[in-house]
Write an enzyme that holds these catalytic residues in place. Structure first.
Site, PDB file in Angstrom:
ATOM      1  CD  GLN A 119       9.159   2.031  -3.399  1.00  0.00           C
ATOM      2  OE1 GLN A 119       9.221   3.251  -3.529  1.00  0.00           O
ATOM      3  NE2 GLN A 119       8.002   1.385  -3.414  1.00  0.00           N
ATOM      4  NE  ARG A 135       5.596  -9.510   0.192  1.00  0.00           N
ATOM      5  CZ  ARG A 135       6.052  -9.442   1.428  1.00  0.00           C
ATOM      6  NH1 ARG A 135       6.713 -10.459   1.950  1.00  0.00           N
ATOM      7  NH2 ARG A 135       5.858  -8.376   2.167  1.00  0.00           N
ATOM      8  N   GLY A 136       2.554  -9.891  -4.020  1.00  0.00           N
ATOM      9  CA  GLY A 136       1.733  -8.697  -3.831  1.00  0.00           C
ATOM     10  C   GLY A 136       1.511  -7.925  -5.110  1.00  0.00           C
ATOM     11  CD  GLU A 137      -1.194  -3.060  -6.778  1.00  0.00           C
ATOM     12  OE1 GLU A 137      -2.121  -3.621  -6.170  1.00  0.00           O
ATOM     13  OE2 GLU A 137      -1.308  -1.933  -7.296  1.00  0.00           O
ATOM     14  CG  ASP A 138       5.767  -1.330  -5.978  1.00  0.00           C
ATOM     15  OD1 ASP A 138       5.351  -0.729  -6.976  1.00  0.00           O
ATOM     16  OD2 ASP A 138       6.873  -1.093  -5.464  1.00  0.00           O
ATOM     17  CB  SER A 139       7.788  -6.978  -5.516  1.00  0.00           C
ATOM     18  OG  SER A 139       6.781  -7.855  -5.068  1.00  0.00           O
ATOM     19  CG  ASP A 169      -1.737  -1.251   1.359  1.00  0.00           C
ATOM     20  OD1 ASP A 169      -2.578  -1.470   0.477  1.00  0.00           O
ATOM     21  OD2 ASP A 169      -1.527  -2.015   2.318  1.00  0.00           O
TER      22      ASP A 169
HETATM   23  O1  TRH Z   1       4.486  -6.189   0.745  1.00  0.00           O
HETATM   24  P1  TRH Z   1       3.540  -6.780  -0.203  1.00  0.00           P
HETATM   25  O2  TRH Z   1       3.124  -8.138   0.059  1.00  0.00           O
HETATM   26  O3  TRH Z   1       2.262  -5.852  -0.303  1.00  0.00           O
HETATM   27  C1  TRH Z   1       0.967  -6.356  -0.494  1.00  0.00           C
HETATM   28  C2  TRH Z   1       0.417  -6.073  -1.832  1.00  0.00           C
HETATM   29  O4  TRH Z   1       0.534  -4.744  -2.181  1.00  0.00           O
HETATM   30  C3  TRH Z   1      -1.037  -6.458  -1.882  1.00  0.00           C
HETATM   31  O5  TRH Z   1      -1.573  -6.149  -3.132  1.00  0.00           O
HETATM   32  C4  TRH Z   1      -1.775  -5.707  -0.834  1.00  0.00           C
HETATM   33  O6  TRH Z   1      -3.101  -6.035  -0.845  1.00  0.00           O
HETATM   34  C5  TRH Z   1      -1.153  -6.052   0.481  1.00  0.00           C
HETATM   35  O7  TRH Z   1       0.220  -5.727   0.496  1.00  0.00           O
HETATM   36  C6  TRH Z   1      -1.852  -5.332   1.591  1.00  0.00           C
HETATM   37  O8  TRH Z   1       4.199  -6.790  -1.665  1.00  0.00           O
HETATM   38  P2  TRH Z   1       4.490  -5.604  -2.692  1.00  0.00           P
HETATM   39  O9  TRH Z   1       3.212  -5.029  -3.213  1.00  0.00           O
HETATM   40  O10 TRH Z   1       5.400  -6.151  -3.669  1.00  0.00           O
HETATM   41  O11 TRH Z   1       5.221  -4.482  -1.857  1.00  0.00           O
HETATM   42  C7  TRH Z   1       6.539  -4.629  -1.409  1.00  0.00           C
HETATM   43  C8  TRH Z   1       7.245  -3.291  -1.431  1.00  0.00           C
HETATM   44  O12 TRH Z   1       8.471  -3.385  -0.706  1.00  0.00           O
HETATM   45  C9  TRH Z   1       7.615  -2.843  -2.833  1.00  0.00           C
HETATM   46  O13 TRH Z   1       7.374  -1.454  -2.971  1.00  0.00           O
HETATM   47  C10 TRH Z   1       9.097  -3.105  -2.940  1.00  0.00           C
HETATM   48  C11 TRH Z   1       9.522  -2.856  -1.524  1.00  0.00           C
HETATM   49  N1  TRH Z   1      10.793  -3.467  -1.108  1.00  0.00           N
HETATM   50  C12 TRH Z   1      11.807  -2.637  -0.649  1.00  0.00           C
HETATM   51  O14 TRH Z   1      11.652  -1.419  -0.612  1.00  0.00           O
HETATM   52  N2  TRH Z   1      12.977  -3.209  -0.254  1.00  0.00           N
HETATM   53  C13 TRH Z   1      13.198  -4.549  -0.285  1.00  0.00           C
HETATM   54  O15 TRH Z   1      14.291  -5.018   0.100  1.00  0.00           O
HETATM   55  C14 TRH Z   1      12.144  -5.392  -0.765  1.00  0.00           C
HETATM   56  C15 TRH Z   1      12.343  -6.870  -0.836  1.00  0.00           C
HETATM   57  C16 TRH Z   1      10.963  -4.819  -1.172  1.00  0.00           C
END
Ligand code: TRH
Length: 428
Positions: free
Chosen positions: A282, A298-302, A38
């Site tokens: 990030q 996983r999730g959305e952004d990655s 988010d």
């Molecule tokens: O953390 P997430 O599982 O987030 C999820 C999804 O957004 C999902 O859609 C939502 O419903 C839920 O949360 C509540 O996975 P996501 O979306 O990939 O987000 C991870 C963020 O972390 C992404 O912006 C990349 C960042 N990141 C870093 O900044 N540093 C790191 O070392 C890593 C591994 C990731």
């Protein structure tokens, strides 16, 4: 049009490219439900609107701890702060944002979080009605294009909200992509020094040799991981696994029989060498994707970043009740695997489904005889096993496809640019 009481830092535009819409003020509201997605999406969008479109952005976020993980500059004690020219407001209770009553030109509620009622009432009073957008979660499903930008009048106030849907296809809002992203990736790929420096800082050693397959693993807890680690251990060629510290780290620790598998951990078994990595700021996450041959995301952004990295990836979708996430997984596969030949396409679908715990799919596809058997005898299904050999034989085809797909995805346009364009048409 800008917020009148902004700290001076936000009015400086030295780092931004001044554009025609440089005076647009925007408030983004983000309630952190879970994990990092988010705030990850909102932070990325906020920076882009400031640095690429010259907007003034305030980001209201209710969880500074989650935010600080991906942006270490965040000060947990400060109610208001300016970071990278974005004003960050700790949104400490639903009414908080109403206290100031500085209503922006463009108001974005992320992922259907509810706007503070006083803020909403003030939006209705504003001389010039703000553009109000609900930024939705990403889905690759077909209906998204039909619902993108649909207006919805507020039941009590003379306000119109538009639904802004990210998506992977034309007619949707697209996904976030910074203007300089491809150039940054190309520079990393070109520079042996940059790659060596990255490996040194991430793992404390040099990059592995060309015969190794480098895999990054960013995942939720997953019962399939042990079976996969075993297959990597028995792989005929070296596997180097890079695991950012997080929800899957405990499984690695158990597998290697160590107490924890956090940053700087390193363990070897057979052909498998695994490194624990620090959770980075990030921007730093992209380099991990670029340094790897295959990315588990996983999730959305990655998930989006892995697509821009133009490398094969495996997606662990955010699980929802009643398996509501599985049609979304299939919709993404339909886009991503569209032009693959049948054998790699099926292998990709089997592997993604097994990694997401969906044994039904693996059974239908005929790859998991244990699952088929227990289906016939109505015994409880064992967790599906992702078949590494079945998947890995197609890695060259997946690589070619990943490169082509990054180009196709770009045709939907960058979400930040699409959103800014739409808002401007509404502000006229
Ligand atoms: O953390 P997430 O599982 O987030 C999820 C999804 O957004 C999902 O859609 C939502 O419903 C839920 O949360 C509540 O996975 P996501 O979306 O990939 O987000 C991870 C963020 O972390 C992404 O912006 C990349 C960042 N990141 C870093 O900044 N540093 C790191 O070392 C890593 C591994 C990731």
């Amino acid at each position: 049009m800008p917020h009148s009481k902004r700290p001076a830092a936000t009015r400086k535009r030295d780092a931004a490219q001044p554009t025609a819409d440089s005076r647009i003020a925007c408030d983004i509201f983000c309630a952190v439900i879970d994990n990092f997605g988010d705030i990850g999406v909102c932070w990325r969008l906020a920076r882009q609107l400031v640095h690429e479109h010259g907007w003034e952005v305030r980001l209201f976020v209710d969880d500074l701890h989650a935010f600080q993980r991906l942006c270490p500059a965040i000060d947990l004690e400060r109610a208001t702060q300016s970071v990278e020219d974005v004003v960050v407001e700790h949104w400490h209770e639903p009414e908080h944002a109403g206290e100031t009553l500085q209503i922006a030109d463009v108001v974005i509620e992320a992922f259907a979080c509810e706007l503070p009622s006083a803020y909403l009432a003030a939006m209705a009073q504003r001389e010039r009605t703000p553009v109000w957008l609900n930024l939705e979660y990403l889905s690759a499903e077909d209906w998204v294009a039909d619902f993108h930008l649909r207006p919805s009048p507020h039941p009590r106030y003379p306000l119109l909200k538009h639904f802004f849907f990210p998506g992977l296809g034309p007619g949707t809002g697209g996904v976030l992509k910074e203007r300089e992203l491809d150039a940054a990736r190309a520079a990393f790929e070109r520079s042996a020094d940059a790659r060596a420096a990255w490996w040194q800082s991430a793992t404390g050693g040099p990059p592995p040799g060309p015969d190794a397959t480098v895999i990054s693993l960013f995942a939720y807890e997953n019962p399939a991981v042990d079976a996969l680690l075993e297959q990597w251990q028995d792989s005929p060629t070296p596997i180097v696994l890079l695991v950012p510290q997080g929800r899957i780290s405990g499984a690695l620790a158990r597998y290697f029989g160590v107490q924890s598998f956090d940053a700087h951990a390193c363990a070897e078994r057979g052909s498998l060498r695994a490194h624990g990595l620090a959770f980075t700021e990030q921007r730093g996450y992209d380099a991990l994707l670029w340094a790897s041959d295959l990315n588990f995301v996983r999730g959305e952004d990655s998930f989006v970043r892995a697509q821009w990295a133009a490398r094969p990836f495996v997606w662990q979708i955010y699980p929802q009740a009643d398996d509501a996430h599985l049609p979304k997984l299939d919709a993404a596969l339909e886009h991503y695997a569209r032009t693959l030949a049948e054998a790699p396409r099926n292998a990709l679908a089997r592997f993604w489904h097994a990694w997401n715990g969906n044994g039904d799919h693996a059974a239908t596809a005929g790859s998991n005889s244990a699952a088929s058997l227990s289906h016939e005898t109505s015994a409880p299904m064992p967790p599906p096993v992702p078949d590494w050999r079945d998947f890995a034989q197609h890695l060259p085809a997946f690589k070619t496809r990943a490169q082509a797909w990054a180009g196709e995805l770009a045709q939907a346009g960058d979400l930040g640019g699409n959103l800014a364009e739409f808002a401007k048409t509404q502000l006229k």
